[in-house]
Write an enzyme that holds these catalytic residues in place. Sequence first.
Site, PDB file in Angstrom:
ATOM      1  N   ASP A  37     -14.262   8.923  -5.377  1.00 49.18           N
ATOM      2  CA  ASP A  37     -13.181   8.137  -4.817  1.00 49.18           C
ATOM      3  C   ASP A  37     -12.813   8.730  -3.468  1.00 49.18           C
ATOM      4  O   ASP A  37     -13.087   9.913  -3.203  1.00 49.18           O
ATOM      5  CB  ASP A  37     -11.960   8.141  -5.741  1.00 49.18           C
ATOM      6  CG  ASP A  37     -11.024   6.971  -5.475  1.00 49.18           C
ATOM      7  OD1 ASP A  37     -11.231   5.901  -6.084  1.00 49.18           O
ATOM      8  OD2 ASP A  37     -10.108   7.114  -4.644  1.00 49.18           O
ATOM      9  N   ARG A  92       5.177   3.814   1.146  1.00 40.19           N
ATOM     10  CA  ARG A  92       4.256   4.831   0.651  1.00 40.19           C
ATOM     11  C   ARG A  92       4.192   6.054   1.564  1.00 40.19           C
ATOM     12  O   ARG A  92       3.944   7.168   1.104  1.00 40.19           O
ATOM     13  CB  ARG A  92       2.865   4.224   0.472  1.00 40.19           C
ATOM     14  CG  ARG A  92       2.809   3.218  -0.669  1.00 40.19           C
ATOM     15  CD  ARG A  92       1.392   2.753  -0.917  1.00 40.19           C
ATOM     16  NE  ARG A  92       1.317   1.812  -2.029  1.00 40.19           N
ATOM     17  CZ  ARG A  92       0.175   1.323  -2.504  1.00 40.19           C
ATOM     18  NH1 ARG A  92      -0.974   1.672  -1.941  1.00 40.19           N
ATOM     19  NH2 ARG A  92       0.180   0.479  -3.504  1.00 40.19           N
TER      20      ARG A  92
END
Length: 289
Positions: free
Chosen positions: A158, A47
Site C-alpha cells: 500500500d 484530514r
Amino acid sequence: MSSTIYPPVIPEYDRLSDQDFGRIAELIGEHAGIKLPPAKRLMVEGRLRKRVRGLGHQSLADYCRFLFDGQGLASELVHVIDAVTTNKTDFFREPAHFVSLEEKIIPALLERHPGPEPQLKLWSAACSNGAEVYTIAMVMAEIAACHRHLRFSVLGTDISTEMLEHAARAIYPVAMVEPVPAALRKRYLMHGRAPSRRSEVRIVPELRHAVRFARLNLMDARYTIDRDVDVIFLRNVLIYFERATQEAVVSRLVGHLRPGGFLVLGHSESMIGTNLNLRQVAPAVFQNL
C-alpha cells in the site's frame, strides 16, 4: 427550551486557499495518481488539520508554506499521502471473488503446479489496513487444509505507511470482522482477554506468519516485486485514477503475473483489463495468457 448546536466556525486562515488546494491536488495526482476535484476540499482540509496540529503549525496556510515554500515537502510527502488517500476496505468484501479463488482460481493453478509441494504467491496490491490480505490468507489456509503439501504466501502493499502499520498489527474491532463466516472467526481470530481489549480481535499467529507487508506506490514506473506471482488482487482502487493511469497500472501488474496467473479487479472496474492479453474467467477476474 432546547438550544441548537451549530458546528464550529473554521476561521478563513485555517482553510486551504484555491492556490494551496490546487498545489496539494497536483501533488497527490502526480505521486498517488488520485484525482482530487474541488468538491474534495473540505475532506482534505479536515484530514490535514490533525497533521498540522501535530507538527505545531498554526494553520493550514502555515503548513502549506512549510510544504511548498520551505523545505518540508521531502519529509512530509508520505504523511500528506497518508492523510488524503481513502482507505475503505472490509473482510470478505465482494465475496464472490473469494468463491472464485476457492473454486476456480486455485484448482486451475494447482494443475499448473504439478510438483509434490506447490508454492503459491498471492499479492494484495492496495491492501489498506490488511483486511483483504487476511481474508485471502483465511481462504488459502482452508484450501491448504485439504491439500496437505500446499504452501502459500500473501504479500500486502500500500502507499500508506499508517495503513501498513495497522495491517501488521492485525488487530481489528469486533464489529469489523462480522462478515467473516463464524467457523473462520473461530479458527483464525483471537479475542482480547484484558477488559480494554474485549472489543477487539487479532489474527492468529499462523496466518500472520503467512503474510508480509511492504510500501509500494502504484504510480512508480517499476515495482520491486517478484515476477512469478500467481494471483494479484487490485480491487476498488483504479476507480480513483484517470483512464491512462488505470491502463498503465494494470499493465505493470500483469508483468508480475506468471503465465496462467490471475488478476482480480473490483466489480466496478471489470472492463479495465479487457484491452490486455487477459482472458476473463469470472466477473472482474482475468487470467494471464
